[in-house]
Design a protein around this motif. Sequence first.
Motif, PDB file in Angstrom:
ATOM      1  N   ARG A   1     -13.716   2.023  -2.312  1.00  0.00           N
ATOM      2  CA  ARG A   1     -14.463   2.484  -1.130  1.00  0.00           C
ATOM      3  C   ARG A   1     -13.523   2.884   0.011  1.00  0.00           C
ATOM      4  N   GLU A   2     -12.503   2.063   0.255  1.00  0.00           N
ATOM      5  CA  GLU A   2     -11.540   2.362   1.316  1.00  0.00           C
ATOM      6  C   GLU A   2     -10.742   3.626   1.006  1.00  0.00           C
ATOM      7  N   LEU A   3     -10.334   3.785  -0.249  1.00  0.00           N
ATOM      8  CA  LEU A   3      -9.580   4.982  -0.643  1.00  0.00           C
ATOM      9  C   LEU A   3     -10.428   6.237  -0.497  1.00  0.00           C
ATOM     10  N   LEU A   4     -11.687   6.164  -0.891  1.00  0.00           N
ATOM     11  CA  LEU A   4     -12.569   7.322  -0.744  1.00  0.00           C
ATOM     12  C   LEU A   4     -12.767   7.679   0.726  1.00  0.00           C
TER      13      LEU A   4
ATOM     14  N   PHE B   1      -0.074   1.271   4.450  1.00  0.00           N
ATOM     15  CA  PHE B   1      -0.395   1.817   3.134  1.00  0.00           C
ATOM     16  C   PHE B   1       0.851   1.703   2.271  1.00  0.00           C
ATOM     17  N   ILE B   2       0.947   0.602   1.540  1.00  0.00           N
ATOM     18  CA  ILE B   2       2.104   0.351   0.683  1.00  0.00           C
ATOM     19  C   ILE B   2       1.759   0.663  -0.776  1.00  0.00           C
ATOM     20  N   ARG B   3       0.652   0.101  -1.247  1.00  0.00           N
ATOM     21  CA  ARG B   3       0.230   0.287  -2.647  1.00  0.00           C
ATOM     22  C   ARG B   3      -1.243   0.679  -2.707  1.00  0.00           C
ATOM     23  N   LEU B   4      -1.575   1.542  -3.643  1.00  0.00           N
ATOM     24  CA  LEU B   4      -2.978   1.893  -3.854  1.00  0.00           C
ATOM     25  C   LEU B   4      -3.811   0.665  -4.170  1.00  0.00           C
TER      26      LEU B   4
END
Length: 69
Positions: free
Chosen positions: A13-16, A4-7
């Motif tokens: 979908r992955e972030l949620l 996890f380097i950058r948003l």
Amino acid sequence: MTSFIRLTDFSKRELLAIFKIADSIEQYEGFLKRKTVVMFFPASSIRTRVTFEEGIYLLGGQEVIDSKV
């Protein structure tokens, strides 16, 4: 496993999905009980180190840290 380097490296979908896991952390109580997690952080990375220490503690684990790398 993805780092996890950058948003922007992740889709919405992955972030949620990540946030959903974080919101349900209580179901993982004791997940690391009787386990030791070894972490290596540069000395300048205190904020990251403390965050990981707290997470391991909340999951019932014990951490061993080497900040001399």
